[in-house]
Scaffold this motif. Structure first.
Motif, short mmCIF file in Angstrom:
data_model
loop_
_atom_site.label_atom_id
_atom_site.label_comp_id
_atom_site.label_asym_id
_atom_site.label_seq_id
_atom_site.Cartn_x
_atom_site.Cartn_y
_atom_site.Cartn_z
N PHE A 75 -19.20 -26.28 24.55
CA PHE A 75 -17.76 -26.04 24.62
C PHE A 75 -17.15 -26.10 23.22
CE2 PHE A 75 -13.47 -27.88 24.79
CZ PHE A 75 -12.82 -26.89 25.48
N MET A 100 -17.75 -23.10 20.87
CA MET A 100 -16.93 -21.92 21.14
C MET A 100 -17.62 -20.62 20.73
SD MET A 100 -13.88 -22.07 22.56
CE MET A 100 -13.46 -23.46 23.58
N ILE A 160 -11.48 -21.95 15.64
CA ILE A 160 -10.58 -22.29 16.75
C ILE A 160 -10.03 -23.71 16.60
CG2 ILE A 160 -10.50 -22.75 19.24
CD1 ILE A 160 -12.29 -20.36 19.67
N SER A 194 -7.62 -24.04 13.82
CA SER A 194 -6.30 -23.50 14.14
C SER A 194 -5.50 -24.46 15.01
CB SER A 194 -6.44 -22.17 14.91
OG SER A 194 -7.01 -21.19 14.09
N PHE A 195 -6.08 -24.85 16.14
CA PHE A 195 -5.36 -25.72 17.07
C PHE A 195 -5.14 -27.11 16.47
CE2 PHE A 195 -6.42 -22.36 19.98
CZ PHE A 195 -5.42 -22.38 20.92
N MET A 211 2.85 -30.17 14.49
CA MET A 211 3.87 -30.35 15.52
C MET A 211 4.08 -31.84 15.82
SD MET A 211 3.04 -27.10 17.98
CE MET A 211 4.38 -27.29 19.15
N VAL A 258 10.94 -36.68 12.72
CA VAL A 258 12.30 -36.53 13.24
C VAL A 258 12.77 -37.82 13.91
CG1 VAL A 258 13.49 -35.45 15.18
CG2 VAL A 258 12.48 -34.03 13.43
N MET A 294 2.67 -27.72 27.54
CA MET A 294 1.61 -27.65 26.52
C MET A 294 0.27 -28.04 27.13
SD MET A 294 1.41 -26.67 23.45
CE MET A 294 2.77 -26.88 22.32
N LEU A 321 -2.70 -25.43 27.27
CA LEU A 321 -3.99 -25.68 26.60
C LEU A 321 -5.14 -25.62 27.60
CD1 LEU A 321 -3.01 -28.50 24.08
CD2 LEU A 321 -3.71 -26.17 23.53
N SER A 370 -5.74 -22.10 28.18
CA SER A 370 -6.30 -21.48 26.97
C SER A 370 -7.80 -21.66 26.86
CB SER A 370 -5.66 -22.08 25.71
OG SER A 370 -4.28 -21.86 25.70
N PHE A 371 -8.28 -22.85 27.26
CA PHE A 371 -9.69 -23.16 27.00
C PHE A 371 -10.57 -23.14 28.25
CE2 PHE A 371 -7.68 -25.04 23.24
CZ PHE A 371 -8.41 -24.36 22.28
N PHE A 372 -9.99 -23.32 29.43
CA PHE A 372 -10.83 -23.44 30.62
C PHE A 372 -10.64 -22.32 31.65
CE2 PHE A 372 -10.29 -27.75 28.94
CZ PHE A 372 -11.62 -28.07 28.73
N ARG A 383 -9.29 -16.85 21.34
CA ARG A 383 -8.45 -17.94 21.86
C ARG A 383 -7.45 -18.47 20.83
NH1 ARG A 383 -10.66 -19.17 26.89
NH2 ARG A 383 -12.85 -18.57 27.01
N ILE A 384 -7.70 -18.19 19.55
CA ILE A 384 -6.73 -18.55 18.51
C ILE A 384 -5.38 -17.90 18.81
CG2 ILE A 384 -6.20 -18.25 16.04
CD1 ILE A 384 -9.18 -18.59 15.48
N PHE A 423 -3.69 -17.91 21.41
CA PHE A 423 -2.79 -18.71 22.23
C PHE A 423 -1.94 -19.68 21.42
CE2 PHE A 423 -6.20 -17.81 25.49
CZ PHE A 423 -5.49 -16.78 26.07
N ILE A 424 -2.33 -19.94 20.18
CA ILE A 424 -1.43 -20.71 19.31
C ILE A 424 -0.81 -19.80 18.24
CG2 ILE A 424 -3.29 -21.53 17.76
CD1 ILE A 424 -0.09 -23.44 18.78
N CYS A 466 6.38 -24.11 23.16
CA CYS A 466 6.86 -24.12 21.76
C CYS A 466 8.38 -24.03 21.70
CB CYS A 466 6.23 -22.98 20.97
SG CYS A 466 4.48 -23.20 20.65
N TYR A 493 9.69 -27.43 22.71
CA TYR A 493 9.41 -28.33 21.59
C TYR A 493 10.49 -28.16 20.52
CZ TYR A 493 7.34 -29.72 17.15
OH TYR A 493 7.14 -30.27 15.91
N VAL A 530 13.08 -31.03 19.22
CA VAL A 530 13.02 -31.50 17.83
C VAL A 530 14.32 -31.18 17.09
CG1 VAL A 530 11.93 -31.00 15.61
CG2 VAL A 530 10.51 -31.52 17.58
#
Lengths: 53, 249
Positions: A4, A7, A14, A17-18, A25, A32, B33, B37, B40-42, B55-56, B58-59, B215, B218, B222
């Motif tokens: 998994f 990937m 991947i 990126s995430f 975030m 904040v 989120m 996620l 996105s992955f499963f 899959r990149i 998705f972000i 997003c 979020y 914020v």
């Protein structure tokens, strides 16, 4: 499990990126909230000082 | 129904309102989120052309959308602040900029990590990538300009002008993949021609929509929290702030 995270050979791209997106975030959200807390503490001190006079 | 919108443009009324809704947006964002996620992955299937690497998207795509939306909203608040001179409007613009810059950076970063395996390069100086980089500089320029001027009203005017001039860059980013030859693929979702058209499977589309909503929520959570700090910083000496702080004691 390791399959998994691999990937299909794209794991580094991947999760890079995430991971960075999550870092930014969550980091921004913490900054904040912390800014608000310090500000409220400072203003609270000022109010207490003024009311003590 | 006549709503007096100017009532909410007063920091004193907006401050408690923002405080009440922000936690709900934060909770909704976290829930979406987690779902996004998971999808996105499963759930989303492996792409027949790009394997797992896609899959990149998705972000990357939600971050890129946010980078443009936030800029338009920011410029809108800046314009409102310049037209009606409402204090809250320019505070909203100021509060939006860091989150917009953050999403712009994430869009560029994830784009580089997607470009390397698919195109064989981290970066090209083509229209899409260059105009998105300019967007990052516009956000940074806006923040730097506002923080360099001490008087909040003059800072808001200078920043607002920069934000408005920079709006021209947003359609350039959006249409760059149609106007110029580029490595970057075309839009995955197109509006028009009687509805939404997409080159993706339904699951991929839903995953993208949920991640984008996460997003959005979020950003709202914020930015509302940040604008409350800005209100307190600028109006810390006013009567309503003092009364509110005393009540909390």
């Amino acid at each position: 499990m390791s399959e998994f995270f691999a990937m299909g050979g794209y794991g580094g791209y991947i999760w890079g990126s995430f991971g960075v997106a999550a870092l930014f975030m969550i980091g921004e959200a913490i900054l904040v909230v912390r800014r608000r807390r310090t500000l409220l503490q400072r203003l609270g001190r000022m109010v207490r000082l003024n009311s003590g006079e | 129904m006549a709503i007096n919108w100017f009532k909410y443009s007063s920091p004193a009324t907006f401050y408690p309102l923002a405080g009440r809704v922000a936690p709900w947006f934060a909770v909704a964002s976290v829930i979406l989120m987690v779902i996004g996620l998971y999808l996105s992955f499963f759930v989303a299937p492996t792409d027949y052309k790009q394997g797992e690497g896609y899959r990149i998207m998705f972000i990357h795509v939600p971050a890129a959308w946010m980078s443009m939306f936030i800029y338009i909203v920011m410029a809108g608040w800046a314009a409102a602040g310049m037209i009606w001179r409402t204090r809250l409007s320019s505070m909203m613009a100021t509060a939006l900029a860091p989150t917009g810059a953050m999403f712009t950076f994430v869009a560029l970063w994830t784009g580089a990590l997607w470009g390397k395996p698919m195109w064989g390069t981290w970066w090209v100086w083509d229209a899409r990538l260059t105009s998105e980089l300019i967007l990052l500089f516009l956000y940074i320029g806006f923040m730097a300009l506002e923080s360099a001027i001490d008087d909040p009203r003059r800072a808001a005017r200078a920043g607002g002008l920069l934000a408005l001039v920079g709006v021209i860059n947003v359609p350039i980013i959006y249409y760059s993949v149609q106007w110029w030859n580029t490595l970057h693929q075309g839009a995955s979702i197109k509006l028009g021609g009687g509805g939404m058209q997409s080159s993706m499977t339904t699951v991929m589309l839903w995953t993208l929509v949920i991640m984008a909503l996460a997003c959005w929520f979020y950003t709202i959570a914020v930015v509302l929290t940040r604008v409350r700090s800005i209100i307190l910083e600028r109006e810390g000496t006013s009567v309503w702030v003092k009364e509110m702080l005393q009540e909390e004691k």
